[in-house]
Scaffold this active site. Structure first.
Site, PDB file in Angstrom:
ATOM      1  N   LYS A  42       8.328   3.518  -2.208  1.00  0.00           N
ATOM      2  CA  LYS A  42       8.625   3.172  -0.814  1.00  0.00           C
ATOM      3  C   LYS A  42      10.014   2.535  -0.804  1.00  0.00           C
ATOM      4  CE  LYS A  42       7.255   2.582   3.535  1.00  0.00           C
ATOM      5  NZ  LYS A  42       6.950   3.672   4.476  1.00  0.00           N
ATOM      6  N   ASP A  57      -7.595   7.067  -5.174  1.00  0.00           N
ATOM      7  CA  ASP A  57      -8.869   7.185  -4.450  1.00  0.00           C
ATOM      8  C   ASP A  57      -8.818   8.389  -3.515  1.00  0.00           C
ATOM      9  OD1 ASP A  57     -10.058   4.933  -5.643  1.00  0.00           O
ATOM     10  OD2 ASP A  57     -10.999   4.345  -3.754  1.00  0.00           O
ATOM     11  N   ASP A  70       3.584   6.871   1.994  1.00  0.00           N
ATOM     12  CA  ASP A  70       2.850   7.248   3.213  1.00  0.00           C
ATOM     13  C   ASP A  70       2.904   8.763   3.405  1.00  0.00           C
ATOM     14  OD1 ASP A  70       5.573   6.838   3.586  1.00  0.00           O
ATOM     15  OD2 ASP A  70       5.399   5.969   5.591  1.00  0.00           O
ATOM     16  N   TYR A  86      -0.352  -6.397  -9.196  1.00  0.00           N
ATOM     17  CA  TYR A  86      -1.478  -6.688 -10.081  1.00  0.00           C
ATOM     18  C   TYR A  86      -1.208  -7.818 -11.070  1.00  0.00           C
ATOM     19  CZ  TYR A  86      -4.364  -2.812  -8.558  1.00  0.00           C
ATOM     20  OH  TYR A  86      -5.162  -1.978  -7.811  1.00  0.00           O
TER      21      TYR A  86
END
Ligand code: IPM
Ligand code: MN
Length: 357
Positions: free
Chosen positions: A192, A253, A225, A139
Site C-alpha cells: 500500500k 483468508d 485493496d 505482528y
C-alpha cells in the site's frame, strides 16, 4: 536427507487439532513405506489444556528442543477456556518469531471436485501462491497505551519493517517464482505504497533492487485493496504474490475461500536458512465445537503434511500425497465443509491412504 531419519515434532494442539493431526500422521506412515524413508514423530502436548493446567505455553527448554528437529507439524490452537490472543501469541507467533520462520508460504490452489464461491471458475483458473513475510510488520508487538482506561486513552500499535526482513523475503519469493517456472513467471508485490509511504516505500525500493538479480522473472505491483478485487475477478492472472505480514494474513483468508475454504487450505512457516526449523499447519483454527465428532475435514492437515515432506527432503512423497488428495477430492468427497464431506474425518484419511499407491 536420504538415508537419515526425518525427525518431526507434532503439536496436535486444541479442539479438532488432534483429529486432523492423526489423519496427517496416518498418511505419513503410509507414504513413508511407499517411498522408503524413515521418520520419527515426537508428540508434544502444548496448547490450551496444558496451559490451563500448568500456566505454561512453551515449556522451559522447549524451543531448543524444537531446534533439534527437522520439522514441526502443528494441528491447531485456540481453546474456548483461554482468552483470545494468549495461545496465538504465546505459541503460534512465538514459534514463528523465535525460530525465525520468515516465510509464510500459502498456496491457493483449487483442487478437482472442490467448490469455489467464484462463479464459472475451475482448477485451471485458481493456482497461485502467496509468500507472506512472517516476522515483522504489525505482528511485532511494538506499541503501548497512554492514559489507559480514561476518556483520553491513546493506543499506539506500530508496524516495524527492516531492510533485512523485507529483502530476505522478497529474494526468497523471486527464487521461488523462478523455480516454480510457470508460464506466467511473475512475482507481484502487494502493498500500500500510496499510504504507507515509509514502510512500504522500503518494500517497494527493495523489490526494485532485488528484481535486478532476476531478469527472467516478470514483476508486477498491486495495492492490497485492488489485489482483493483482482483475486476475485481475475485469479488466473496471479502466479506468485509477495506481501507484508498483515496484508498476507488478510489476503490468504480470501485465497483460502477461493480454494474451497479452511478445510483444504494449508501453509508453511519456513526458516529456509541452514539449520532452520520450519513449521507446517492447516490454516484453519481448532473448530472446538466439532471436537471428537469425526466430522472435521483433515484434507488441510494432509496438505500441510505434503508441504512438510516437500520442504524436508522428500519432494516425491509430497507429490504423491498431492496426487492422492486430488483424486479423493475429485472423485470421493461431496463437500469440503465439516460434516458434509460424505465421509467422516478418519474415512477421508483412509481414502487418501488408499489413493497413495
Ligand atoms: C494465521 C492466523 C494467525 C495470524 C493468528 C491465529 C495469530 O490468522 O495463521 O493466518 O494472524 O497469523
Ligand atoms: Mn490468518
Amino acid at each position: 536427507m536420504a538415508g537419515t531419519t526425518l525427525k518431526i515434532a507434532a503439536i496436535p494442539g486444541d479442539g479438532t487439532g488432534p483429529e486432523v493431526t492423526a489423519e496427517a500422521m496416518k498418511v505419513l506412515a503410509a507414504v513413508s513405506k511407499l517411498e522408503g524413508f524413515a521418520y520419527d514423530v515426537e508428540t508434544l502436548d502444548w496448547g490450551g489444556d496444558r496451559y490451563l493446567k500448568t500456566g505454561e505455553i512453551i515449556p522451559e527448554g522447549g524451543l531448543d528442543h524444537l531446534r533439534t528437529k527437522d520439522a514441526i507439524f502443528l494441528g491447531a490452537i485456540g481453546h474456548p477456556g483461554v482468552a483470545p490472543g494468549i495461545l496465538e501469541k504465546g505459541l503460534l507467533l512465538d514459534l514463528r518469531f523465535k525460530l525465525d520462520q520468515y516465510i509464510n508460504l500459502r498456496p491457493v490452489k483449487l483442487l478437482p471436485g472442490v467448490e469455489t464461491p467464484l462463479a464459472g471458475r475451475g482448477p485451471k483458473d485458481i493456482d497461485f501462491v502467496v509468500v507472506r513475510e512472517n516476522t515483522e510488520d504489525l505482528y511485532c508487538g511494538v506499541g503501548g497505551y497512554l492514559k489507559k482506561g480514561t476518556p483520553d486513552e491513546v493506543a499506539v500499535q506500530q508496524a516495524v519493517y527492516t531492510r533485512k526482513g523485507c529483502e530476505r523475503c522478497i529474494r526468497w519469493a523471486f527464487d521461488y517464482t523462478r523455480k516454480r517456472n510457470s508460464p506466467k513467471k511473475t512475482l507481484t508485490l502487494v502493498a500500500k505504497t500510496n499510504v504507507l509511504t515509509f514502510g512500504h516505500d522500503l518494500w517497494w525500493r527493495t523489490f526494485q533492487d532485488v528484481a535486478k538479480d532476476y531478469p527472467d522473472v516478470k514483476t508486477d505491483y498491486n495495492h492490497v485493496d485492488a489485489c482483493c478485487m483482482w483475486m476475485v475477478k481475475n485469479p488466473d492472472a496471479y502466479d506468485v504474490i509477495v506481501t507484508t505480514n498483515m496484508f498476507g494474513d488478510i489476503i490468504t483468508d480470501l485465497g483460502g475461500i477461493l480454494q474451497g475454504g479452511m478445510g483444504v487450505a494449508a501453509g508453511a512457516n519456513l526458516n529456509p536458512d541452514k539449520g532452520g526449523v520450519s513449521m507446517f499447519e492447516p490454516m484453519g483454527g481448532s473448530a472446538p465445537k466439532y471436537t471428537g465428532q469425526n466430522v472435521i475435514n483433515p484434507i488441510a492437515a494432509i496438505n500441510a503434511m505434503a508441504m512438510l515432506l516437500e520442504h524436508s527432503g522428500h519432494p516425491a512423497a509430497g507429490k504423491r500425497i498431492d496426487a492422492a488428495v486430488a483424486h479423493v477430492t475429485g472423485t470421493k468427497m461431496k463437500s469440503q465443509a465439516a460434516g458434509k464431506m460424505g465421509h467422516g474425518t478418519r474415512e477421508v484419511g483412509d481414502l487418501v491412504v488408499a489413493a497413495l499407491g
